[in-house]
Design a protein around this motif. Structure first.
Motif, PDB file in Angstrom:
ATOM      1  N   GLU A  61      50.630 -14.243  70.833  1.00  8.41           N
ATOM      2  CA  GLU A  61      49.831 -14.568  69.667  1.00  8.41           C
ATOM      3  C   GLU A  61      49.272 -15.974  69.821  1.00  8.41           C
ATOM      4  OE1 GLU A  61      51.984 -12.156  66.090  1.00  8.41           O
ATOM      5  OE2 GLU A  61      52.564 -14.220  66.425  1.00  8.41           O
ATOM      6  N   ARG A  62      48.141 -16.185  69.179  1.00  9.03           N
ATOM      7  CA  ARG A  62      47.533 -17.501  69.168  1.00  9.03           C
ATOM      8  C   ARG A  62      47.210 -17.812  67.706  1.00  9.03           C
ATOM      9  NH1 ARG A  62      42.876 -17.590  72.989  1.00  9.03           N
ATOM     10  NH2 ARG A  62      42.282 -15.823  71.736  1.00  9.03           N
ATOM     11  N   ILE A  63      47.533 -19.026  67.272  1.00 12.05           N
ATOM     12  CA  ILE A  63      47.206 -19.452  65.918  1.00 12.05           C
ATOM     13  C   ILE A  63      46.041 -20.420  66.001  1.00 12.05           C
ATOM     14  CG2 ILE A  63      47.996 -20.617  63.835  1.00 12.05           C
ATOM     15  CD1 ILE A  63      50.830 -19.728  64.579  1.00 12.05           C
ATOM     16  N   ARG A  64      44.961 -20.082  65.325  1.00 10.50           N
ATOM     17  CA  ARG A  64      43.818 -20.980  65.232  1.00 10.50           C
ATOM     18  C   ARG A  64      43.935 -21.715  63.901  1.00 10.50           C
ATOM     19  NH1 ARG A  64      38.377 -17.964  65.874  1.00 10.50           N
ATOM     20  NH2 ARG A  64      39.243 -17.119  63.980  1.00 10.50           N
ATOM     21  N   PHE A  65      44.291 -22.990  63.969  1.00 10.94           N
ATOM     22  CA  PHE A  65      44.468 -23.786  62.765  1.00 10.94           C
ATOM     23  C   PHE A  65      43.114 -24.136  62.165  1.00 10.94           C
ATOM     24  CE2 PHE A  65      48.411 -24.345  65.073  1.00 10.94           C
ATOM     25  CZ  PHE A  65      49.328 -24.102  64.074  1.00 10.94           C
ATOM     26  N   VAL A  95      45.008 -21.871  53.151  1.00 11.60           N
ATOM     27  CA  VAL A  95      44.966 -21.158  54.428  1.00 11.60           C
ATOM     28  C   VAL A  95      45.127 -22.195  55.534  1.00 11.60           C
ATOM     29  CG1 VAL A  95      43.593 -19.709  55.958  1.00 11.60           C
ATOM     30  CG2 VAL A  95      43.446 -19.381  53.500  1.00 11.60           C
ATOM     31  N   VAL A  96      46.251 -22.122  56.259  1.00 13.48           N
ATOM     32  CA  VAL A  96      46.536 -23.058  57.340  1.00 13.48           C
ATOM     33  C   VAL A  96      45.855 -22.625  58.625  1.00 13.48           C
ATOM     34  CG1 VAL A  96      48.386 -24.105  58.709  1.00 13.48           C
ATOM     35  CG2 VAL A  96      48.719 -23.713  56.263  1.00 13.48           C
ATOM     36  N   GLY A  97      45.864 -21.321  58.904  1.00 16.26           N
ATOM     37  CA  GLY A  97      45.238 -20.813  60.126  1.00 16.26           C
ATOM     38  C   GLY A  97      45.281 -19.301  60.173  1.00 16.26           C
ATOM     39  N   VAL A  98      44.603 -18.772  61.175  1.00 16.47           N
ATOM     40  CA  VAL A  98      44.559 -17.332  61.384  1.00 16.47           C
ATOM     41  C   VAL A  98      45.329 -17.013  62.660  1.00 16.47           C
ATOM     42  CG1 VAL A  98      42.351 -17.366  62.649  1.00 16.47           C
ATOM     43  CG2 VAL A  98      43.044 -15.297  61.475  1.00 16.47           C
ATOM     44  N   ILE A  99      46.031 -15.877  62.669  1.00 17.46           N
ATOM     45  CA  ILE A  99      46.833 -15.458  63.817  1.00 17.46           C
ATOM     46  C   ILE A  99      46.046 -14.395  64.576  1.00 17.46           C
ATOM     47  CG2 ILE A  99      49.001 -14.404  64.563  1.00 17.46           C
ATOM     48  CD1 ILE A  99      50.167 -15.384  61.853  1.00 17.46           C
ATOM     49  N   GLU A 100      45.881 -14.620  65.882  1.00 18.63           N
ATOM     50  CA  GLU A 100      45.165 -13.671  66.730  1.00 18.63           C
ATOM     51  C   GLU A 100      46.093 -13.179  67.821  1.00 18.63           C
ATOM     52  OE1 GLU A 100      42.092 -16.107  68.401  1.00 18.63           O
ATOM     53  OE2 GLU A 100      40.684 -15.512  66.854  1.00 18.63           O
ATOM     54  N   ASN A 101      45.855 -11.967  68.268  1.00 20.74           N
ATOM     55  CA  ASN A 101      46.547 -11.466  69.455  1.00 20.74           C
ATOM     56  C   ASN A 101      45.834 -12.033  70.672  1.00 20.74           C
ATOM     57  OD1 ASN A 101      48.516  -9.913  68.196  1.00 20.74           O
ATOM     58  ND2 ASN A 101      47.130  -8.186  67.999  1.00 20.74           N
ATOM     59  N   ALA A 102      46.594 -12.668  71.541  1.00 20.68           N
ATOM     60  CA  ALA A 102      46.007 -13.218  72.786  1.00 20.68           C
ATOM     61  C   ALA A 102      46.371 -12.299  73.934  1.00 20.68           C
ATOM     62  CB  ALA A 102      46.537 -14.612  73.035  1.00 20.68           C
ATOM     63  N   SER A 103      45.421 -12.053  74.796  1.00 24.88           N
ATOM     64  CA  SER A 103      45.713 -11.176  75.927  1.00 24.88           C
ATOM     65  C   SER A 103      45.842 -11.944  77.212  1.00 24.88           C
ATOM     66  CB  SER A 103      44.686 -10.105  76.106  1.00 24.88           C
ATOM     67  OG  SER A 103      43.511 -10.285  75.423  1.00 24.88           O
ATOM     68  N   PRO A 120      46.206 -11.236  59.956  1.00 25.08           N
ATOM     69  CA  PRO A 120      47.319 -12.057  59.474  1.00 25.08           C
ATOM     70  C   PRO A 120      46.959 -13.549  59.508  1.00 25.08           C
ATOM     71  CG  PRO A 120      47.808 -11.202  61.654  1.00 25.08           C
ATOM     72  CD  PRO A 120      46.502 -10.595  61.229  1.00 25.08           C
ATOM     73  N   HIS A 121      47.413 -14.284  58.510  1.00 26.71           N
ATOM     74  CA  HIS A 121      47.145 -15.711  58.387  1.00 26.71           C
ATOM     75  C   HIS A 121      48.449 -16.464  58.150  1.00 26.71           C
ATOM     76  CE1 HIS A 121      43.069 -14.262  57.619  1.00 26.71           C
ATOM     77  NE2 HIS A 121      42.634 -15.498  57.764  1.00 26.71           N
ATOM     78  N   ILE A 122      48.400 -17.768  58.313  1.00 27.36           N
ATOM     79  CA  ILE A 122      49.468 -18.656  57.882  1.00 27.36           C
ATOM     80  C   ILE A 122      48.988 -19.270  56.572  1.00 27.36           C
ATOM     81  CG2 ILE A 122      50.843 -20.703  58.406  1.00 27.36           C
ATOM     82  CD1 ILE A 122      51.391 -18.540  60.402  1.00 27.36           C
ATOM     83  N   TYR A 123      49.788 -19.113  55.512  1.00 23.50           N
ATOM     84  CA  TYR A 123      49.457 -19.632  54.200  1.00 23.50           C
ATOM     85  C   TYR A 123      50.470 -20.697  53.798  1.00 23.50           C
ATOM     86  CZ  TYR A 123      46.525 -15.505  53.738  1.00 23.50           C
ATOM     87  OH  TYR A 123      45.575 -14.532  53.942  1.00 23.50           O
ATOM     88  N   LYS A 124      50.033 -21.623  52.954  1.00 26.43           N
ATOM     89  CA  LYS A 124      50.914 -22.632  52.389  1.00 26.43           C
ATOM     90  C   LYS A 124      50.815 -22.537  50.878  1.00 26.43           C
ATOM     91  CE  LYS A 124      51.877 -27.573  52.451  1.00 26.43           C
ATOM     92  NZ  LYS A 124      51.439 -28.869  52.996  1.00 26.43           N
ATOM     93  N   PHE A 144      54.102 -19.618  55.261  1.00 29.16           N
ATOM     94  CA  PHE A 144      54.541 -18.277  55.639  1.00 29.16           C
ATOM     95  C   PHE A 144      53.390 -17.506  56.243  1.00 29.16           C
ATOM     96  CE2 PHE A 144      53.039 -18.152  51.310  1.00 29.16           C
ATOM     97  CZ  PHE A 144      52.356 -16.952  51.198  1.00 29.16           C
ATOM     98  N   ARG A 145      53.751 -16.494  57.055  1.00 27.96           N
ATOM     99  CA  ARG A 145      52.774 -15.568  57.625  1.00 27.96           C
ATOM    100  C   ARG A 145      52.531 -14.486  56.601  1.00 27.96           C
ATOM    101  NH1 ARG A 145      53.381 -13.647  63.218  1.00 27.96           N
ATOM    102  NH2 ARG A 145      53.477 -15.534  64.410  1.00 27.96           N
ATOM    103  N   GLY A 146      51.324 -14.029  56.546  1.00 30.09           N
ATOM    104  CA  GLY A 146      51.061 -12.935  55.631  1.00 30.09           C
ATOM    105  C   GLY A 146      49.678 -12.363  55.800  1.00 30.09           C
ATOM    106  N   THR A 147      49.538 -11.167  55.276  1.00 33.18           N
ATOM    107  CA  THR A 147      48.228 -10.548  55.162  1.00 33.18           C
ATOM    108  C   THR A 147      48.021 -10.264  53.688  1.00 33.18           C
ATOM    109  OG1 THR A 147      49.170  -8.368  55.545  1.00 33.18           O
ATOM    110  CG2 THR A 147      48.222  -9.483  57.449  1.00 33.18           C
ATOM    111  N   ILE A 148      46.789 -10.255  53.281  1.00 34.40           N
ATOM    112  CA  ILE A 148      46.479  -9.946  51.894  1.00 34.40           C
ATOM    113  C   ILE A 148      46.433  -8.441  51.781  1.00 34.40           C
ATOM    114  CG2 ILE A 148      44.767 -10.168  50.066  1.00 34.40           C
ATOM    115  CD1 ILE A 148      43.957 -12.836  51.326  1.00 34.40           C
TER     116      ILE A 148
END
Length: 73
Positions: free
Chosen positions: A6-10, A65-73, A19-23, A31-35
């Motif tokens: 996974e890669r987090i783009r802040f 919204v702190v950042g978005v979580i992406e799948n990295a290949s 999925p995003h990281i929310y504060k 925390f990680r979460g999806t709406i």
């Protein structure tokens, strides 16, 4: 545990279904979460620490919204 990388783009936002990281603005918990949608098709976001919840229309107001979580290949 997740499979793959996974890669987090802040300081970025993505689509609602990603999925995003929310504060939480109330307790500062990150925390990680999806709406997720409920049966009325309202989009909900809930803090797991202090149980603050918000119905999302376009952008969350109770959560940063702190950042978005992406799948990295």
């Amino acid at each position: 545990m997740t499979k793959g990388k996974e890669r987090i783009r802040f300081d970025c936002t993505g689509e609602f279904n990603e999925p995003h990281i929310y504060k939480c603005s109330e307790c500062d918990h990150e925390f990680r979460g999806t709406i997720g949608g409920n049966e009325k098709r309202e989009l909900q976001l809930n803090c797991p620490e202090c149980s603050i919840e918000e119905t999302i229309i376009s952008q969350p107001t109770q959560f940063e919204v702190v950042g978005v979580i992406e799948n990295a290949s």
